[in-house]
Design an enzyme around this catalytic site. Structure first.
Site, PDB file in Angstrom:
ATOM      1  N   ASP A 534       0.840  -1.195   0.000  1.00  0.00           N
ATOM      2  CA  ASP A 534       0.000   0.000   0.000  1.00  0.00           C
ATOM      3  C   ASP A 534       0.873   1.241   0.000  1.00  0.00           C
ATOM      4  O   ASP A 534       2.081   1.180   0.244  1.00  0.00           O
ATOM      5  CB  ASP A 534      -0.943  -0.020   1.215  1.00  0.00           C
ATOM      6  CG  ASP A 534      -0.189  -0.163   2.522  1.00  0.00           C
ATOM      7  OD1 ASP A 534       0.541   0.773   2.889  1.00  0.00           O
ATOM      8  OD2 ASP A 534      -0.320  -1.214   3.192  1.00  0.00           O
ATOM      9  N   GLU A 614      21.665 -22.411 -18.977  1.00  0.00           N
ATOM     10  CA  GLU A 614      20.809 -21.520 -18.171  1.00  0.00           C
ATOM     11  C   GLU A 614      21.626 -20.361 -17.600  1.00  0.00           C
ATOM     12  O   GLU A 614      21.159 -19.223 -17.543  1.00  0.00           O
ATOM     13  CB  GLU A 614      20.149 -22.312 -17.035  1.00  0.00           C
ATOM     14  CG  GLU A 614      19.022 -23.210 -17.510  1.00  0.00           C
ATOM     15  CD  GLU A 614      18.526 -24.173 -16.433  1.00  0.00           C
ATOM     16  OE1 GLU A 614      17.361 -24.598 -16.516  1.00  0.00           O
ATOM     17  OE2 GLU A 614      19.318 -24.530 -15.525  1.00  0.00           O
TER      18      GLU A 614
END
Ligand code: DGJ
Length: 730
Positions: A534, A614
Site C-alpha cells: 500500500d 541456463e
C-alpha cells in the site's frame, strides 16, 4: 492551482487536466460541486439540483422550506445523524451520548508547499510544486473542529486529502469513524474496480457496475491485506485503458481500512475511504486531536492507462524515498526458495558466489539466521545470530559475501514473536492479547504490541545491534500473520479502540527510525508477499515483495493488477526455479526473466543448480535488465492486454519520456497447434518517428506500430515469451 472566489465561497482546485470544486452554501454546508476533466472559470454548483423529497429531512435553518436536504446534496465531508442518511465520513459519540456530527464551514487557509502529517506517510513536495488548502469546519454544539486538508500537485494531476479532528470543548468526545476521503458524484452510472485476492494471488482486478446500496472492500486484519487493496477506481461504464473518465483513489495506510461506495436512492453515489470503523474508537480529551491518514486521488479523462501513469509518476517522484534515487538498484539473489530454513554459512556463500559470477550484485539472507529458528515455530523475537548455523556470526559471513563484490541484505520480522523464544519467556505480556483468552496463533507466532513504545524501543535496540555489527545494505521487513486479540496492556479499557491504529503508527515509527539512522539501507516491505502492499508502506519501503507466488504466469495477473496504482519499481519480483514451488508449473527461464524484469528484479533460487546454458541465459537477463533499467523503472507503463481477459497472450510496454525508446514484453498463454497469426498494437509511441526493432532490425513508423500493429512471432512450447527493444532511427 487553487482558485478562490471569496464572495461566493467557492474553492476550485485545478490540476493540469482536472478540476475539483467545493462550495460553502447559504447554510454553511460544504458542498462538493465537481471533480472531473478540467473546466476553467466556473461555478459548478449550478449542477446541483434540490427539491422536495419526502423522507429527506430539512435542516432547521431552512424553516418551513422543504426544498433543501443534506440527504440529496453532494457533501464534501458527509455528516451523520442530522439529515444525510448516506455513508457518513465522521461519527462521534458526544458527552450526552448522541452519535451525531453537524459540520459547517468556518474558514480556510492556503499554504505554499504540501502539508505533512506527523507520524503518518504522505506525498511530499520536493520544491515548490505543491500547494495546500485547509478548510475548517465546525460542529458548534459539540465544539469540535474538523480540518480538511488538500494537497495539490498540479503538474502530477494528483490531489491528496487528509482530515484532522480537534476537540475544542471541555468534555470528552469519542471518535468512532473518521474517513480520509469523501467523494460525491451526481451520478451512479459508474463501474467500481477493486483489487482482491488472497495470499499467493493478490490484487486481481474485479469490475462491476454500481448497484443500489453499499458496495465495499476493506480489511480488519490489522494490515491492508492480501484480500483487498486500499486502492479503488470508479469509472464510466464503457471506460477502458484508453478512453473514458476514471477516478482512482488510494489510501496511504497499512492497517484496517474501508473503501465503500453507496449508490443512493436518487442515483447519486458516494465514495468513502479511510480507517475501518471496526473496533476503532479514539478518545479525544479536551484539546486533543486525531489525524486520519492521507488519501490521494487522480482523475483521468482518458482511461485507466493515463490514470495509472499519473499515479506511477507521483509515487516515484513524491512518495517513495529511495536511497538509490537516480541510481540503479542492485540486482539481488535471495536464498528463501533455495534453502528455506536449512542452510549453513558455506551454502549461503556458494549461492552468492554463483550469483556474483552471473553479474548479480546483492545477496539477501532470508529467514532462519537468528535465535533457534530452524522452522517457523521458534526464534522470532531473538534477533541474535544463530552461531551454530553461522559460526562467527555476521562478522564472519558478511566479509565473505563482500569479497565476492556483492552487497549484503538481511531478512527480519520485527513485529512478531514465537512462544518458543527468549523474548516471549521474558515478556509474555508484550503481545497483543485479551485477558482471560488464549491468543490465536498465525503461522505459529504471536504479535508484539507495537502500539507500545517500550516494546518498540527494545526491538529497535536489537535491530540496531544487528545493523551496527556489519555492513548491511538492505533489509526485508516481513510480517507473516493477521492481527487478532487486539488489546494492549498499556491502555485503559476506554482506549482499546485505538490499538489497531496505534499499532500501525508504531510500525511507521520503527521504519522511520530505521530510515533516519540508516539512510543508505534499502528497505523492502513484505507481508507474506503482498499482504501490505500500500501507499503507506511505500513511503518507508520503496519496494515491496509483490507476492509469495513467484510463478511467472500467476505473476502476470498479480503484477497486472498491482500496476493500476503502483509503479513497477515498487514491485519486488524474482526469477525462481521450476517446477515452481507454489504451483508446480514449469515455465521457460526466458518467461520468468521477462516477467520479473518488470519489477525490482532479482533471483530466488540456487543458481549453482543451473545448467551452463541456463547460466548463460541468466547472464544475458542480468545484462538486459541493467541496460533497460531506466526505461523499465522511469518509463511510462502501458498495459497492452489483460491476463484476465486474453488467454492468448499478456503484453505490456515501457516507453521513455521522450518516446524514443520502447520495451515491449509479451508472454503467450497456453500454446495451441496452428494457432492464429496475431498482431500487437503498441501504444504511447510518436506516430511521426521511425522505430527500429533491435531483435529483427526491421524499421516501422510509430503510426504503423500503433494503428496496424507488429506481427507476433509463432513460438511453440509452454508459455513462451519475447521482449522487443525499439529505438528511434533518424
Ligand atoms: C514470507 C515472505 O514473503 C517470504 O519471501 C519469506 O521471506 C518468508 N516469509 C520467510 O519466512
Amino acid at each position: 492551482m487553487i482558485v478562490l472566489d471569496k464572495e461566493n465561497r467557492i474553492f476550485t482546485i485545478h490540476t493540469l487536466n482536472t478540476t475539483y470544486q467545493i462550495k460553502a452554501d447559504q447554510y454553511n454546508v460544504l458542498l462538493h460541486t465537481y471533480y472531473g476533466p478540467r473546466i476553467e472559470d466556473c461555478d459548478l454548483s449550478c449542477l446541483i439540483q434540490c427539491g422536495n423529497r419526502s423522507f429527506s429531512p430539512n435542516p432547521n435553518e431552512a424553516g418551513r422550506s422543504r426544498d433543501y436536504s443534506l440527504d440529496i446534496m453532494p457533501q464534501e465531508y458527509s455528516t451523520c445523524g442530522v439529515g444525510d442518511f448516506r455513508l457518513p465520513s465522521i461519527e462521534m459519540e458526544l458527552p450526552n451520548g448522541s452519535h451525531t456530527a453537524d459540520l459547517r464551514y468556518v474558514d480556510f487557509r492556503l499554504e505554499k508547499g504540501k502539508y505533512m502529517l506527523e507520524g503518518l506517510p504522505g506525498f511530499y513536495s520536493v520544491k515548490d510544486e505543491a500547494e495546500t488548502l485547509i478548510i475548517f469546519l465546525r460542529d458548534a454544539a459539540a465544539q469540535v473542529v474538523v480540518k480538511l486538508y488538500y494537497g495539490v500537485f498540479e503538474s502530477l494531476d494528483l490531489i491528496t486529502r487528509a482530515v484532522q479532528v480537534v476537540n475544542q470543548g471541555t468534555e470528552t468526545v469519542r471518535l468512532c469513524r473518521c474517513a480520509s476521503l469523501c467523494l460525491d458524484f451526481l451520478r451512479s452510472d459508474l463501474d467500481m474496480i477493486t483489487f482482491n485476492g488472497h495470499h499467493l494471488m493478490e490484487r486481481c482486478l474485479d469490475r462491476g457496475a454500481l448497484r443500489p446500496g453499499i458496495q465495499s472492500v476493506g480489511s480488519v486484519r490489522g494490515t491492508s491485506s492480501h484480500q483487498h487493496n486500499p486502492f479503488v477506481m470508479l469509472c464510466d461504464r464503457d471506460a477502458d485503458e484508453d478512453a473514458g473518465i476514471c477516478y482512482g483513489a488510494m489510501l496511504l495506510y497499512s492497517g484496517n481500512f474501508e473503501a465503500a461506495v453507496e449508490c443512493s436512492q436518487y442515483e447519486n453515489s458516494r465514495l468513502i475511504m479511510g480507517i475501518h470503523p471496526y473496533h476503532f474508537c479514539w478518545t479525544l480529551e479536551p484539546g486533543e486531536s486525531f489525524t486520519a491518514p492521507e488519501a490521494a486521488m487522480v482523475c483521468s479523462p482518458n482511461g485507466f492507462g493515463e490514470m495509472s501513469r499519473q499515479f506511477h509518476r507521483a509515487i516515484r517522484s513524491n512518495l517513495i524515498r529511495d536511497p538509490y534515487a537516480g541510481r540503479r538498484k542492485p540486482i539481488l539473489v535471495n536464498n528463501w526458495e533455495a534453502t528455506y530454513f536449512d542452510f549453513t554459512a558455506d551454502k549461503l556463500v556458494d549461492i552468492a558466489r554463483e550469483a556474483a559470477a552471473l553479474g548479480i550484485e546483492m545477496f539477501v539472507m532470508d529467514d532462519g539466521w537468528f535465535g533457534l529458528r530452524n522452522d517457523d515455530n521458534s526464534g522470532l523475537g531473538d534477533w541474535q545470530v544463530n552461531t551454530e548455523k553461522l559460526p562467527g556470526g555476521l562478522e564472519a559471513l558478511v566479509p565473505r559475501i563482500k569479497d565476492l563484490g556483492m552487497k549484503f541484505g538481511i531478512w527480519m520480522e520485527p513485529e512478531m514473536v514465537n512462544e518458543d523464544s527468549d523474548l516471549y519467556r521474558a515478556h509474555p505480556d508484550w503481545i497483543l492479547h485479551i485477558p482471560g483468552r488464549f491468543p490465536a496463533r498465525g503461522r505459529g507466532q504471536l504479535v508484539l504490541d507495537f502500539s507500545r513504545k517500550d516494546v518498540r524501543d527494545y526491538i529497535y535496540s536489537q535491530l540496531r545491534e544487528v545493523l551496527s555489527s556489519t555492513d548491511i545494505s538492505y533489509i526485508k521487513w516481513d510480517m507473516n500473520r493477521s492481527l487478532t486479540d487486539v488489546w494492549s496492556e498499556a491502555l485503559p479499557a476506554r482506549r482499546q479502540g485505538e490499538v489497531y491504529h496505534r499499532y500501525v503508527l508504531g510500525v511507521y515509527d520503527m521504519l522511520e527510525r530505521l530510515r533516519r539512522d540508516y539512510p543508505n539501507i534499502l528497505i523492502e516491505g513484505c507481508c507474506g508477499g503482498g499482504g501490505r502492499f500500500d501507499g503507506g508502506m511505500l513511503y518507508y519501503t520503496p519496494q515491496i515483495w509483490c507476492s509469495d507466488d513467484s510463478d511467472a504466469i500467476d505473476r502476470l495477473r498479480i503484477q497486472y493488477g498491482t500496476s493500476f496504482c503502483y509503479p513497477v519499481c515498487t514491485m519486488g519480483a524474482h526469477v525462481s526455479a521450476v517446477p515452481n514451488e507454489q504451483n508446480g508449473r514449469i515455465t521457460p527461464l526466458k518467461t520468468r526473466g521477462i516477467t520479473a524484469m518488470s519489477g525490482a528484479f532479482g533471483y530466488e533460487m540456487d543458481l549453482g543448480k543451473c545448467t551452463e546454458a541456463e547460466k548463460t541465459e541468466i547472464r544475458q537477463q542480468v545484462e538486459n535488465y541493467k541496460e533497460y533499467y531506466d526505461l523499465i523503472h522511469y518509463g511510462d507503463y502501458y498495459r497492452l492486454s489483460s491476463p484476465f481477459q486474453d488467454n492468448a497472450y499478456t503484453a505490456w510496454e515501457q516507453v521513455s519520456a521522450d518516446r524514443r525508446k520502447v520495451l515491449v514484453n509479451v508472454v503467450l498463454g497456453c500454446t495451441h497447434a496452428a494457432s492464429p497469426f496475431r498482431t500487437l498494437r503498441l501504444k504511447g509511441l510518436d506516430s511521426g518517428l521511425l522505430y527500429q526493432v533491435d531483435q529483427t532490425g526491421t524499421v516501422h513508423s510509430g503510426k504503423e506500430l500503433m494503428k496496424a500493429g507488429y506481427p507476433l512471432p509463432q513460438i511453440q512450447g509452454d508459455y513462451p515469451s519475447f521482449q522487443f527493444y525499439l529505438k528511434v532511427v533518424e
